[in-house]
Write a protein that holds these residues in place. Structure first.
Motif, PDB file in Angstrom:
ATOM      1  N   ALA A  39       3.570 -34.983 -10.098  1.00  0.00           N
ATOM      2  CA  ALA A  39       3.823 -35.986  -9.061  1.00  0.00           C
ATOM      3  C   ALA A  39       5.240 -36.542  -9.140  1.00  0.00           C
ATOM      4  O   ALA A  39       5.695 -37.204  -8.211  1.00  0.00           O
ATOM      5  CB  ALA A  39       2.814 -37.120  -9.177  1.00  0.00           C
ATOM      6  N   LEU A  40       5.938 -36.274 -10.221  1.00  0.00           N
ATOM      7  CA  LEU A  40       7.300 -36.771 -10.377  1.00  0.00           C
ATOM      8  C   LEU A  40       8.347 -35.788  -9.869  1.00  0.00           C
ATOM      9  O   LEU A  40       9.534 -36.082  -9.903  1.00  0.00           O
ATOM     10  CB  LEU A  40       7.571 -37.086 -11.855  1.00  0.00           C
ATOM     11  N   THR A  41       7.906 -34.626  -9.408  1.00  0.00           N
ATOM     12  CA  THR A  41       8.863 -33.644  -8.899  1.00  0.00           C
ATOM     13  C   THR A  41       9.333 -34.060  -7.506  1.00  0.00           C
ATOM     14  O   THR A  41       8.549 -34.581  -6.715  1.00  0.00           O
ATOM     15  CB  THR A  41       8.250 -32.231  -8.837  1.00  0.00           C
ATOM     16  N   PRO A  42      10.609 -33.837  -7.206  1.00  0.00           N
ATOM     17  CA  PRO A  42      11.146 -34.275  -5.914  1.00  0.00           C
ATOM     18  C   PRO A  42      10.852 -33.324  -4.758  1.00  0.00           C
ATOM     19  O   PRO A  42      11.224 -33.594  -3.630  1.00  0.00           O
ATOM     20  CB  PRO A  42      12.649 -34.348  -6.180  1.00  0.00           C
ATOM     21  N   ASN A  43      10.198 -32.206  -5.047  1.00  0.00           N
ATOM     22  CA  ASN A  43       9.926 -31.213  -4.013  1.00  0.00           C
ATOM     23  C   ASN A  43       8.429 -31.079  -3.787  1.00  0.00           C
ATOM     24  O   ASN A  43       7.665 -30.947  -4.738  1.00  0.00           O
ATOM     25  CB  ASN A  43      10.481 -29.846  -4.418  1.00  0.00           C
ATOM     26  N   LEU A  44       8.029 -31.107  -2.534  1.00  0.00           N
ATOM     27  CA  LEU A  44       6.633 -30.871  -2.175  1.00  0.00           C
ATOM     28  C   LEU A  44       6.567 -29.593  -1.352  1.00  0.00           C
ATOM     29  O   LEU A  44       7.078 -29.537  -0.237  1.00  0.00           O
ATOM     30  CB  LEU A  44       6.067 -32.036  -1.365  1.00  0.00           C
ATOM     31  N   HIS A  45       5.984 -28.565  -1.948  1.00  0.00           N
ATOM     32  CA  HIS A  45       5.807 -27.282  -1.269  1.00  0.00           C
ATOM     33  C   HIS A  45       4.309 -27.047  -1.161  1.00  0.00           C
ATOM     34  O   HIS A  45       3.656 -26.698  -2.142  1.00  0.00           O
ATOM     35  CB  HIS A  45       6.481 -26.151  -2.046  1.00  0.00           C
ATOM     36  N   LEU A  46       3.779 -27.282   0.009  1.00  0.00           N
ATOM     37  CA  LEU A  46       2.335 -27.234   0.219  1.00  0.00           C
ATOM     38  C   LEU A  46       1.957 -25.968   0.964  1.00  0.00           C
ATOM     39  O   LEU A  46       2.555 -25.631   1.983  1.00  0.00           O
ATOM     40  CB  LEU A  46       1.896 -28.472   0.993  1.00  0.00           C
ATOM     41  N   VAL A  47       0.950 -25.274   0.435  1.00  0.00           N
ATOM     42  CA  VAL A  47       0.479 -24.021   1.013  1.00  0.00           C
ATOM     43  C   VAL A  47      -1.028 -24.112   1.162  1.00  0.00           C
ATOM     44  O   VAL A  47      -1.727 -24.509   0.232  1.00  0.00           O
ATOM     45  CB  VAL A  47       0.831 -22.823   0.100  1.00  0.00           C
ATOM     46  N   VAL A  70      -0.334 -40.303  -5.225  1.00  0.00           N
ATOM     47  CA  VAL A  70       0.137 -40.335  -6.612  1.00  0.00           C
ATOM     48  C   VAL A  70       1.644 -40.556  -6.676  1.00  0.00           C
ATOM     49  O   VAL A  70       2.142 -41.250  -7.552  1.00  0.00           O
ATOM     50  CB  VAL A  70      -0.243 -39.023  -7.343  1.00  0.00           C
ATOM     51  N   SER A  71       2.384 -39.984  -5.735  1.00  0.00           N
ATOM     52  CA  SER A  71       3.848 -40.054  -5.791  1.00  0.00           C
ATOM     53  C   SER A  71       4.434 -40.901  -4.666  1.00  0.00           C
ATOM     54  O   SER A  71       5.540 -40.650  -4.215  1.00  0.00           O
ATOM     55  CB  SER A  71       4.423 -38.642  -5.725  1.00  0.00           C
ATOM     56  N   SER A  72       3.732 -41.926  -4.255  1.00  0.00           N
ATOM     57  CA  SER A  72       4.106 -42.687  -3.063  1.00  0.00           C
ATOM     58  C   SER A  72       5.448 -43.405  -3.154  1.00  0.00           C
ATOM     59  O   SER A  72       6.096 -43.614  -2.141  1.00  0.00           O
ATOM     60  CB  SER A  72       3.012 -43.691  -2.722  1.00  0.00           C
ATOM     61  N   ASN A  73       5.897 -43.779  -4.328  1.00  0.00           N
ATOM     62  CA  ASN A  73       7.142 -44.538  -4.441  1.00  0.00           C
ATOM     63  C   ASN A  73       8.347 -43.685  -4.807  1.00  0.00           C
ATOM     64  O   ASN A  73       9.426 -44.210  -5.022  1.00  0.00           O
ATOM     65  CB  ASN A  73       6.985 -45.654  -5.477  1.00  0.00           C
ATOM     66  N   LEU A  74       8.166 -42.386  -4.887  1.00  0.00           N
ATOM     67  CA  LEU A  74       9.254 -41.515  -5.300  1.00  0.00           C
ATOM     68  C   LEU A  74       9.907 -40.851  -4.094  1.00  0.00           C
ATOM     69  O   LEU A  74       9.225 -40.501  -3.134  1.00  0.00           O
ATOM     70  CB  LEU A  74       8.721 -40.443  -6.258  1.00  0.00           C
ATOM     71  N   PRO A  75      11.222 -40.663  -4.150  1.00  0.00           N
ATOM     72  CA  PRO A  75      11.888 -39.978  -3.037  1.00  0.00           C
ATOM     73  C   PRO A  75      11.504 -38.499  -3.003  1.00  0.00           C
ATOM     74  O   PRO A  75      11.265 -37.885  -4.037  1.00  0.00           O
ATOM     75  CB  PRO A  75      13.372 -40.151  -3.349  1.00  0.00           C
ATOM     76  N   ILE A  76      11.443 -37.947  -1.816  1.00  0.00           N
ATOM     77  CA  ILE A  76      11.136 -36.529  -1.636  1.00  0.00           C
ATOM     78  C   ILE A  76      12.413 -35.836  -1.178  1.00  0.00           C
ATOM     79  O   ILE A  76      12.998 -36.204  -0.166  1.00  0.00           O
ATOM     80  CB  ILE A  76      10.012 -36.337  -0.602  1.00  0.00           C
ATOM     81  N   ARG A  77      12.852 -34.845  -1.949  1.00  0.00           N
ATOM     82  CA  ARG A  77      14.069 -34.106  -1.617  1.00  0.00           C
ATOM     83  C   ARG A  77      13.763 -32.960  -0.660  1.00  0.00           C
ATOM     84  O   ARG A  77      14.503 -32.710   0.278  1.00  0.00           O
ATOM     85  CB  ARG A  77      14.721 -33.569  -2.887  1.00  0.00           C
ATOM     86  N   GLU A  78      12.690 -32.232  -0.925  1.00  0.00           N
ATOM     87  CA  GLU A  78      12.284 -31.114  -0.067  1.00  0.00           C
ATOM     88  C   GLU A  78      10.807 -31.257   0.263  1.00  0.00           C
ATOM     89  O   GLU A  78      10.016 -31.658  -0.582  1.00  0.00           O
ATOM     90  CB  GLU A  78      12.486 -29.775  -0.776  1.00  0.00           C
ATOM     91  N   PHE A  79      10.467 -30.897   1.491  1.00  0.00           N
ATOM     92  CA  PHE A  79       9.068 -30.947   1.916  1.00  0.00           C
ATOM     93  C   PHE A  79       8.815 -29.746   2.806  1.00  0.00           C
ATOM     94  O   PHE A  79       9.534 -29.524   3.775  1.00  0.00           O
ATOM     95  CB  PHE A  79       8.786 -32.238   2.690  1.00  0.00           C
ATOM     96  N   SER A  80       7.814 -28.947   2.451  1.00  0.00           N
ATOM     97  CA  SER A  80       7.463 -27.805   3.289  1.00  0.00           C
ATOM     98  C   SER A  80       5.952 -27.624   3.291  1.00  0.00           C
ATOM     99  O   SER A  80       5.286 -27.901   2.301  1.00  0.00           O
ATOM    100  CB  SER A  80       8.150 -26.530   2.796  1.00  0.00           C
ATOM    101  N   ILE A  81       5.452 -27.191   4.439  1.00  0.00           N
ATOM    102  CA  ILE A  81       4.032 -26.890   4.584  1.00  0.00           C
ATOM    103  C   ILE A  81       3.926 -25.493   5.171  1.00  0.00           C
ATOM    104  O   ILE A  81       4.559 -25.189   6.183  1.00  0.00           O
ATOM    105  CB  ILE A  81       3.313 -27.883   5.513  1.00  0.00           C
ATOM    106  N   LYS A  82       3.131 -24.667   4.523  1.00  0.00           N
ATOM    107  CA  LYS A  82       2.876 -23.323   5.036  1.00  0.00           C
ATOM    108  C   LYS A  82       1.382 -23.206   5.268  1.00  0.00           C
ATOM    109  O   LYS A  82       0.591 -23.346   4.343  1.00  0.00           O
ATOM    110  CB  LYS A  82       3.340 -22.272   4.036  1.00  0.00           C
TER     111      LYS A  82
END
Length: 83
Positions: A39-47, A70-82
């Protein structure tokens, strides 16, 4: 102590950031220390592997909700949904 557990949380999170979020979350079973590192990673890659007709399945939506909670207060650098 094995070598990977000798790494800092920042380095482990950096490594986890290259994995799809679901696979990264699976590492939480490795030890108590790893429980929320994904949850502390700045990248969210959802498949979504379980597609429903007409778009993304409910399983993906539920998973996204849990990850963002879980990671609501952390910045997101990358976000992708496949799906």
């Amino acid at each position: 102590m094995d070598r990977i557990n000798g790494l800092s949380d920042e380095i482990i999170c950096h490594i986890l950031s290259f994995l799809p979020t679901k696979e990264s979350a699976l590492t939480s079973v490795l030890s108590k220390r790893w429980r929320n590192l994904f949850a502390l990673t700045p990248n969210l890659h959802l498949v979504d592997d379980d597609l429903e007709v007409g778009g993304c399945g409910q399983t993906l939506i539920d998973f996204v909700d849990r990850v963002l909670a879980v990671s609501s207060n952390l910045p997101i650098r990358e976000f992708s949904i496949k799906c």
